[in-house]
Design a protein around this motif. Structure first.
Motif, PDB file in Angstrom:
ATOM      1  N   ARG A 204      -6.308   5.378  -1.246  1.00 54.85           N
ATOM      2  CA  ARG A 204      -6.917   5.981  -0.056  1.00 54.85           C
ATOM      3  C   ARG A 204      -8.389   5.604   0.037  1.00 54.85           C
ATOM      4  O   ARG A 204      -8.858   5.113   1.078  1.00 54.85           O
ATOM      5  CB  ARG A 204      -6.770   7.509  -0.088  1.00 54.85           C
ATOM      6  N   ASP A 205      -9.116   5.803  -1.048  1.00 52.57           N
ATOM      7  CA  ASP A 205     -10.538   5.461  -1.029  1.00 52.57           C
ATOM      8  C   ASP A 205     -10.758   3.964  -0.929  1.00 52.57           C
ATOM      9  O   ASP A 205     -11.721   3.508  -0.309  1.00 52.57           O
ATOM     10  CB  ASP A 205     -11.231   6.000  -2.284  1.00 52.57           C
ATOM     11  N   GLN A 206      -9.875   3.187  -1.536  1.00 57.57           N
ATOM     12  CA  GLN A 206     -10.041   1.740  -1.467  1.00 57.57           C
ATOM     13  C   GLN A 206      -9.853   1.218  -0.049  1.00 57.57           C
ATOM     14  O   GLN A 206     -10.481   0.230   0.348  1.00 57.57           O
ATOM     15  CB  GLN A 206      -9.056   1.051  -2.410  1.00 57.57           C
ATOM     16  N   LEU A 207      -9.002   1.869   0.734  1.00 53.03           N
ATOM     17  CA  LEU A 207      -8.813   1.477   2.130  1.00 53.03           C
ATOM     18  C   LEU A 207      -9.911   2.036   3.024  1.00 53.03           C
ATOM     19  O   LEU A 207     -10.434   1.349   3.896  1.00 53.03           O
ATOM     20  CB  LEU A 207      -7.441   1.956   2.632  1.00 53.03           C
ATOM     21  N   LEU A 208     -10.264   3.310   2.807  1.00 57.41           N
ATOM     22  CA  LEU A 208     -11.260   3.953   3.662  1.00 57.41           C
ATOM     23  C   LEU A 208     -12.673   3.476   3.366  1.00 57.41           C
ATOM     24  O   LEU A 208     -13.532   3.473   4.252  1.00 57.41           O
ATOM     25  CB  LEU A 208     -11.198   5.477   3.489  1.00 57.41           C
TER      26      LEU A 208
ATOM     27  N   PHE B  85       0.790  -1.227   0.000  1.00 54.12           N
ATOM     28  CA  PHE B  85       0.000   0.000   0.000  1.00 54.12           C
ATOM     29  C   PHE B  85       0.826   1.282   0.000  1.00 54.12           C
ATOM     30  O   PHE B  85       0.444   2.270  -0.609  1.00 54.12           O
ATOM     31  CB  PHE B  85      -0.911   0.013   1.233  1.00 54.12           C
ATOM     32  N   VAL B  86       1.949   1.300   0.711  1.00 54.00           N
ATOM     33  CA  VAL B  86       2.678   2.560   0.906  1.00 54.00           C
ATOM     34  C   VAL B  86       4.011   2.546   0.171  1.00 54.00           C
ATOM     35  O   VAL B  86       4.528   1.496  -0.224  1.00 54.00           O
ATOM     36  CB  VAL B  86       2.917   2.834   2.410  1.00 54.00           C
TER      37      VAL B  86
ATOM     38  N   LEU C 149       0.881   6.882  -0.096  1.00 51.96           N
ATOM     39  CA  LEU C 149       0.293   5.671  -0.659  1.00 51.96           C
ATOM     40  C   LEU C 149       0.786   5.491  -2.080  1.00 51.96           C
ATOM     41  O   LEU C 149       1.119   6.467  -2.770  1.00 51.96           O
ATOM     42  CB  LEU C 149      -1.232   5.763  -0.639  1.00 51.96           C
ATOM     43  N   ARG C 150       0.798   4.271  -2.556  1.00 53.68           N
ATOM     44  CA  ARG C 150       1.359   3.991  -3.862  1.00 53.68           C
ATOM     45  C   ARG C 150       0.503   4.513  -5.007  1.00 53.68           C
ATOM     46  O   ARG C 150       0.953   4.610  -6.137  1.00 53.68           O
ATOM     47  CB  ARG C 150       1.595   2.486  -4.019  1.00 53.68           C
ATOM     48  N   SER C 151      -0.738   4.838  -4.725  1.00 53.43           N
ATOM     49  CA  SER C 151      -1.579   5.542  -5.688  1.00 53.43           C
ATOM     50  C   SER C 151      -2.641   6.303  -4.905  1.00 53.43           C
ATOM     51  O   SER C 151      -3.004   5.917  -3.785  1.00 53.43           O
ATOM     52  CB  SER C 151      -2.240   4.576  -6.677  1.00 53.43           C
TER      53      SER C 151
ATOM     54  N   LEU D 117      -6.025   9.064   5.971  1.00 54.64           N
ATOM     55  CA  LEU D 117      -6.254  10.395   5.405  1.00 54.64           C
ATOM     56  C   LEU D 117      -4.956  11.186   5.299  1.00 54.64           C
ATOM     57  O   LEU D 117      -4.715  11.884   4.313  1.00 54.64           O
ATOM     58  CB  LEU D 117      -7.258  11.170   6.264  1.00 54.64           C
ATOM     59  N   ASP D 118      -4.118  11.086   6.321  1.00 50.43           N
ATOM     60  CA  ASP D 118      -2.865  11.852   6.332  1.00 50.43           C
ATOM     61  C   ASP D 118      -1.747  11.163   5.563  1.00 50.43           C
ATOM     62  O   ASP D 118      -0.705  11.772   5.312  1.00 50.43           O
ATOM     63  CB  ASP D 118      -2.417  12.084   7.780  1.00 50.43           C
ATOM     64  N   LEU D 119      -1.959   9.926   5.199  1.00 51.28           N
ATOM     65  CA  LEU D 119      -0.922   9.186   4.482  1.00 51.28           C
ATOM     66  C   LEU D 119      -1.098   9.240   2.974  1.00 51.28           C
ATOM     67  O   LEU D 119      -0.371   8.557   2.248  1.00 51.28           O
ATOM     68  CB  LEU D 119      -0.931   7.715   4.928  1.00 51.28           C
ATOM     69  N   TYR D 120      -2.069  10.021   2.484  1.00 52.48           N
ATOM     70  CA  TYR D 120      -2.415   9.920   1.067  1.00 52.48           C
ATOM     71  C   TYR D 120      -1.227  10.205   0.147  1.00 52.48           C
ATOM     72  O   TYR D 120      -1.137   9.644  -0.948  1.00 52.48           O
ATOM     73  CB  TYR D 120      -3.589  10.852   0.742  1.00 52.48           C
TER      74      TYR D 120
END
Length: 520
Positions: free
Chosen positions: A353-357, A167-168, A347-349, A341-344
């Motif tokens: 973010r939305d896929q995790l949240l 993910f990151v 993240l690798r894309s 939210l703060d890691l956006y």
């Protein structure tokens, strides 16, 4: 044995982990918790093979156990039971190469076609299954495994993300004891100890630990109940079993109505439910209430309510937190969730973010009559390409993306996914989802802790007689389960062993909250 190194900054005086310094490998594992279906979590935390003994999660563990005990004949197909006991992860492609994968015993998605080769030609049934040995429309079994020939085109609908590297980005992160993940910086490292109440740097000690899958499983268990999971695992040795901790009443009380939506610091509303999702007609059930202490003893219901409850096991944790407005009240999970939210930028894309949240159900796990606003991940549309010998006899074949323009159209057929709930080869409906999990024309009893069993008049009488409750203390109520009631029940199932009482009590007139120690 694979392992990952962590650096712990410890306050020796208070015997507490201030924060953890970790790399990509560990943060990927931590974020993968949000992708796990609740049924997978219920199965993993009952495992005794780690340092922390098995734990129970609210009423979910009881729900999971009751599914395991239900006869396969209660389900439309044997596959339905399999889907609940080992639900699929819609983000499995991001988790498949985790360095420490506690869910490694779950097989990745495979593809099967009918053993009757004629079914895979232009005049055949042209069905594709992700579950082995389902029944094709022709009556034969779907047991011939086929493989995608070229998956680089199959991800066209998923924004072209390389899917095997987590993910990151590969950088260093700081993680607080309550699982708030942030990118490392000199500013963060210098201010965080003070923010956490450690003014004297002489009280601090840097400790390096090596984490294996056992510690990751311990972390999952503790993160569901504890605000200090790192301290619990590496310093106190989990002397206090997580499932004996008492949750704070104000943290887990199920409110009848939530009027405010949490907003992020960014230019969007995070919890913007798609109102088109979920059924419009509520589910009607009867509940038996013990008047003396306002406890719901059990519910009498039909297949629609049982389908609804069992579907909880297929919900990914991130999707659950999203539906509950970022407040699932499970230990440190809410902090982990909001960290995304703060890691956006890390993240690798951006899409991750939305896929995790807003984690979605795995494809084919959506119920046609789902009450709650959760959808499933889109399918990869495949075409079966046949290989023939010089005499025109079919030898073999492979799958390729339906949008692959390089294939010979004369030797291929478009495939439709077979519905897991169908025993007669019915195709799955992308728009409406599956028809359900358990059969109709059956009545069920659901206890306060969400144990599901088929019921009859004699089983009800037997249940009540064991409780030795006088009939004058019993009252039957009828309640309609819609989105509001469903969300309340979902939250209660996570944190209470009296899910019916605490989830549906607020909707039975005067507020009903069972006065008990809410164990996990």
């Amino acid at each position: 044995m694979e392992q990952v190194s962590l650096k712990l900054l410890v306050n020796e005086k208070k015997n507490r982990v201030l924060f953890v310094e970790a790399g990509k490998d560990f943060v990927d594992v931590l974020l993968s918790f949000l992708t796990l279906p609740l049924g997978t979590i219920a199965r993993l935390v009952r495992n005794d093979e780690s340092n922390v003994k098995n734990v129970t999660v609210g009423s979910l563990s009881s729900l999971y156990e009751s599914v395991a005990k239900l006869d396969e004949k209660q389900f439309w197909t044997a596959t339905c039971k399999e889907m609940l006991l080992r639900p699929r992860n819609s983000m499995e492609r991001y988790c498949k190469n985790l360095k420490l994968n506690i869910n490694d015993d779950t097989e990745k998605t495979k593809y099967f076609i009918c053993e009757n080769r004629d079914c895979n030609g232009p005049d055949g049934c042209c069905l594709l299954s992700t579950f082995k040995n389902q029944r094709c429309k022709c009556g034969k079994l779907m047991k011939q495994e086929v493989f995608p020939q070229d998956e680089k085109n199959a991800d066209a609908d998923h924004k072209k993300v390389v899917d095997d590297k987590g993910f990151v980005l590969d950088t260093v992160f700081i993680i607080s004891d309550d699982l708030n993940v942030m990118p490392d910086s000199l500013l963060v490292s210098n201010s965080l100890p003070t923010d956490l109440g450690c003014e004297d740097f002489n009280e601090m000690k840097l400790v390096t630990v090596h984490v294996t899958e056992k510690e990751v499983l311990d972390l999952l268990k503790c993160s569901l109940f504890s605000p200090t999971p790192f301290t619990d695992i590496f310093l106190t040795g989990c002397k206090e079993k997580p499932n004996t901790r008492e949750a704070k009443r104000e943290d887990v009380l199920v409110l009848k109505k939530q009027e405010e939506f949490m907003k992020s610091d960014y230019d969007f509303i995070l919890f913007d439910f798609d109102l088109k999702l979920g059924r419009e007609n509520p589910i009607q059930i009867k509940v038996m209430l013990r008047k003396s202490d306002n406890t719901i003893l059990f519910a009498l219901c039909e297949n629609d309510f049982v389908d609804f409850l069992l579907s909880f096991l297929t919900f990914p944790l991130g999707g659950v937190v999203y539906m509950l407005d970022g407040k699932c009240c499970l230990g440190s999970i809410d902090n982990l969730y909001m960290s995304v939210l703060d890691l956006y930028r890390y993240l690798r894309s951006f899409d991750l973010r939305d896929q995790l949240l807003k984690s979605q159900l795995a494809y084919q796990f959506k119920l046609r009559n789902q009450i709650l606003p959760i959808d499933e991940a889109p399918a990869l549309d495949y075409t079966f390409v046949s290989k023939y010998d010089h005499n025109g006899k079919l030898l073999s074949g492979y799958l390729t993306a339906s949008n692959d323009v390089s294939i010979n159209q004369k030797s291929c057929v478009a495939l439709r996914y077979l519905a897991p709930q169908s025993s007669i080869g019915g195709a799955y409906s992308d728009r409406y989802g599956g028809r359900g999990l358990v059969k109709k024309l059956s009545r069920y009893m659901v206890t306060d802790e969400l144990a599901v069993t088929p019921c009859s008049s004699t089983s009800i009488i037997s249940f009540l007689s064991k409780l030795r409750i006088p009939s004058s203390d019993l009252e039957e109520r009828v309640i309609s389960i819609g989105k509001e009631e469903g969300l309340s029940l979902l939250r209660a199932s996570l944190v209470s062993s009296s899910a019916l009482t605490n989830g549906l009590g607020p909707f039975l007139g005067p507020m009903i909250v069972k006065k008990e120690k809410w164990s996990h």
